[in-house]
Enzyme design. Sequence first.
Site, PDB file in Angstrom:
ATOM      1  CB  SER A  29     -39.208  12.390  31.250  1.00 35.31           C
ATOM      2  OG  SER A  29     -38.334  11.640  30.461  1.00 35.31           O
TER       3      SER A  29
ATOM      4  CG  ASP B 155     -38.532   8.170  28.397  1.00 33.40           C
ATOM      5  OD1 ASP B 155     -38.814   8.266  27.190  1.00 33.40           O
ATOM      6  OD2 ASP B 155     -38.043   9.110  29.048  1.00 33.40           O
TER       7      ASP B 155
ATOM      8  CG  ASP C 248     -40.670  12.272  27.508  1.00 26.03           C
ATOM      9  OD1 ASP C 248     -39.957  11.277  27.745  1.00 26.03           O
ATOM     10  OD2 ASP C 248     -40.234  13.434  27.512  1.00 26.03           O
TER      11      ASP C 248
ATOM     12  CG  ASP D 147     -37.031  12.304  26.333  1.00 25.84           C
ATOM     13  OD1 ASP D 147     -37.198  11.240  26.964  1.00 25.84           O
ATOM     14  OD2 ASP D 147     -36.709  13.372  26.885  1.00 25.84           O
TER      15      ASP D 147
END
Length: 450
Positions: free
Chosen positions: A101, A245, A247, A249
């Site tokens: 992440s 960010d 990833d 999400d």
Amino acid sequence: MSRKYFGTDGVRGKVGTFPITPDFAMRLGWAAGTVLASTGTKEVLIGKDTRISGYMLESAMEAGFSAAGVNVALIGPMPTPAVAYLASTFRADAGVVISASHNPFYDNGIKFFSNTGTKLNDAQELEIEALLEQALEHNALQCVASEKLGKVRRIDDAAGRYIEFCKGTFPNHLSLAGLKIVVDSAHGAAYHIAPNVYRELGAEVISINDKPNGVNINDHCGATHLDSLQSAVMIHEADLGIALDGDADRVMFVDHNGHVVDGDEILFILAQAAYQKGEMQGGVVGTLMSNLGLELALKGMDIPFVRAKVGDRYVVEQLKETGWQLGGEGSGHILSLKHASTGDGIVASLQVLKAVLESGKRLAELKAEMTKLPQVLINVRLTSGCADSILSKDSVKQAVIAAEEVLGNQGRVLLRKSGTEPLIRVMVESTDISLTQQQAEYIAQAVKVA
């Protein structure tokens, strides 16, 4: 029963250090494949972000799944929510995301989604861990017969499918034409997706931090480092900026003045938009870290608000328990179950853009309609000792009690351990910024010396 390897967001750590090793990843793939794909299509999807270690862990996971007799479909660099969506549409038994992440490139992690696009529940993770323990301690990884080994294939149109899904959450009668938007993809998984979504909906897009090289993901960019986005918005005189960010999400905004619009403010904007149209269904789920200003602003519209444990998985659980649709965290994890089964930065950003267009106001004006209380968050990194033992020490408890007495009913204190890093987070919130800072530092010092 507590989980040994799965934290609040899957398994995560420093690459090359247990458990983020090729051997562990292979055994985890075998255990997860055995548990999650015992019935159904016997196929899993694997997506990843742009970390250089993703190739290594992806190959190891492939081997583990194949040994369990599970087929693997590779979709390459792809946002976490895209894996959740595609796992469902491809009728896979599960989706796997290899990502840490918002963490630096030298960290990585592995998390799973069910065939309905939701994160695994605690019981499923415990079942996988039990089998994983056997494979680790007793070398009990049993490979299926040769003719039953899983096969691996690559899906080439995954990005296009996800782009169309994102666009489908934005009303057909609206267009982003006339908006100039700066998009910061954090050199991460959405670098080839997010700019195209906004462009195809009509916006003029300035794309920054969109050239991943394996080691620059989240490096002073993206949703956790907004300086470059703020500068770009001002330089290009853009209407707003959107930061994802690594990833994708989570999402954060920057308004035309260069001011940050965080997850709490995004939740307020979305809730207010729904309320004004008579479309607010139930209330809003925040977390223990949500700013008290959000709760008070929602109360002013008679919108219920509850706090879940920190972590988007717990927000989802609370949403399902209440039957509500909107929730999230100040860090930018925004859940809109009307549109997606998990936190989706791009989808959430489109709902904010919808609110901007339908209100006829600028983002800065919508942000100004909620007043945040001063909140100070100090991350105390642990060099020794475990978080639970430190939090249970009398000296720390007494520091918290003393701070609460000083703040009275005008503030609150929260201490919690990080689920992904060796940290204790100290949060203090009150109407007085200097008092808030003072008490946060006082408690943080007590934690450091405990």
